[in-house]
Design a protein around this motif. Structure first.
Motif, PDB file in Angstrom:
ATOM      1  N   GLY A  65       0.804  -1.208   0.000  1.00 18.84           N
ATOM      2  CA  GLY A  65       0.000   0.000   0.000  1.00 18.84           C
ATOM      3  C   GLY A  65       0.836   1.255   0.000  1.00 18.84           C
ATOM      4  N   LYS A  66       0.159   2.356  -0.272  1.00 16.34           N
ATOM      5  CA  LYS A  66       0.817   3.656  -0.394  1.00 16.34           C
ATOM      6  C   LYS A  66       1.015   4.347   0.944  1.00 16.34           C
ATOM      7  N   ASP A  67       0.391   3.837   1.997  1.00 20.29           N
ATOM      8  CA  ASP A  67       0.469   4.474   3.320  1.00 20.29           C
ATOM      9  C   ASP A  67       1.696   3.988   4.082  1.00 20.29           C
ATOM     10  N   ALA A  68       2.841   4.437   3.652  1.00 19.88           N
ATOM     11  CA  ALA A  68       4.104   4.029   4.282  1.00 19.88           C
ATOM     12  C   ALA A  68       4.919   5.274   4.566  1.00 19.88           C
ATOM     13  N   GLU A  69       5.792   5.171   5.532  1.00 23.21           N
ATOM     14  CA  GLU A  69       6.768   6.230   5.777  1.00 23.21           C
ATOM     15  C   GLU A  69       8.114   5.708   5.311  1.00 23.21           C
ATOM     16  N   GLY A 100       3.481  10.491   2.563  1.00 27.44           N
ATOM     17  CA  GLY A 100       2.280  11.179   2.995  1.00 27.44           C
ATOM     18  C   GLY A 100       0.961  10.564   2.553  1.00 27.44           C
ATOM     19  N   GLY A 101       0.945   9.367   2.052  1.00 23.20           N
ATOM     20  CA  GLY A 101      -0.306   8.690   1.726  1.00 23.20           C
ATOM     21  C   GLY A 101      -0.909   9.047   0.375  1.00 23.20           C
ATOM     22  N   TYR A 113       3.870   8.534  -3.419  1.00 17.86           N
ATOM     23  CA  TYR A 113       4.355   7.165  -3.225  1.00 17.86           C
ATOM     24  C   TYR A 113       5.142   6.710  -4.450  1.00 17.86           C
ATOM     25  N   VAL A 114       4.627   7.017  -5.638  1.00 15.22           N
ATOM     26  CA  VAL A 114       5.341   6.665  -6.865  1.00 15.22           C
ATOM     27  C   VAL A 114       6.676   7.402  -6.921  1.00 15.22           C
ATOM     28  N   LEU A 115       6.696   8.663  -6.518  1.00 17.90           N
ATOM     29  CA  LEU A 115       7.952   9.413  -6.467  1.00 17.90           C
ATOM     30  C   LEU A 115       8.922   8.770  -5.485  1.00 17.90           C
ATOM     31  N   ALA A 116       8.424   8.345  -4.330  1.00 14.12           N
ATOM     32  CA  ALA A 116       9.280   7.680  -3.340  1.00 14.12           C
ATOM     33  C   ALA A 116       9.860   6.393  -3.904  1.00 14.12           C
ATOM     34  N   LEU A 117       9.043   5.623  -4.634  1.00 17.10           N
ATOM     35  CA  LEU A 117       9.549   4.395  -5.256  1.00 17.10           C
ATOM     36  C   LEU A 117      10.618   4.720  -6.290  1.00 17.10           C
ATOM     37  N   PHE A 118      10.417   5.788  -7.059  1.00 15.84           N
ATOM     38  CA  PHE A 118      11.411   6.205  -8.046  1.00 15.84           C
ATOM     39  C   PHE A 118      12.716   6.606  -7.360  1.00 15.84           C
TER      40      PHE A 118
END
Length: 148
Positions: free
Chosen positions: A28-32, A40-41, A46-51
């Motif tokens: 899920g996208k709700d991760a820190e 930030g959910g 979230y996609v930016l964080a994965l990148f």
């Protein structure tokens, strides 16, 4: 033992309010990831964080596998450059480890694929190809950052 409370069996920490800390993989996208409140959910964050994690892991492999010191370089300068590159590699590796410790399944998969792509691109089979791939990767990364 008397006076000692048994450890909690749930996965929460109490600091004035309850906060969930995952100790198993979840989806899920709700991760820190790396910083409190980031991504930030929101799906796009979230996609930016994965990148960011993907690029981070590719950079770890690039720094680990590319030779940046030319033969014949002064030994003191070469030692200083090697030390700085080692510092960079260890710092990036720790950031990678901390990102994976968010226990988010997407982060784990992206990190593994980033290391795999980095290994594939920067393996030391041919020094000239490795140097060319390094330059192409860095140029693509800079162009991506300038576009956004």
């Amino acid at each position: 033992m008397e006076g000692m409370t048994p450890p909690s069996t749930n996965h929460t920490m109490t600091t004035g309010h309850k906060k969930m800390t995952h100790m198993t993989f979840f989806w899920g996208k709700d991760a820190e990831i790396l910083f409190e409140g980031w991504p930030g959910g929101k799906v796009n964050m979230y996609v930016l964080a994965l990148f960011v994690v993907f690029v981070l892991t590719v950079l770890v492999e690039m720094v680990s596998r590319t030779r940046f010191i030319k033969p014949g370089t002064n030994h003191v300068v070469a030692g200083l450059i090697q030390t700085l590159l080692h510092l960079l590699r260890v710092g990036l590796s720790y950031l990678d480890m901390l990102a994976v410790m968010s226990f988010n399944g997407g982060v784990f998969i992206v990190a593994v694929f980033g290391h795999a792509l980095g290994f594939f691109l920067f393996r030391r089979a041919n020094k000239n190809r490795t140097r060319l791939r390094t330059m192409i990767f860095l140029q693509c990364l800079v162009e991506l950052l300038l576009i956004n």
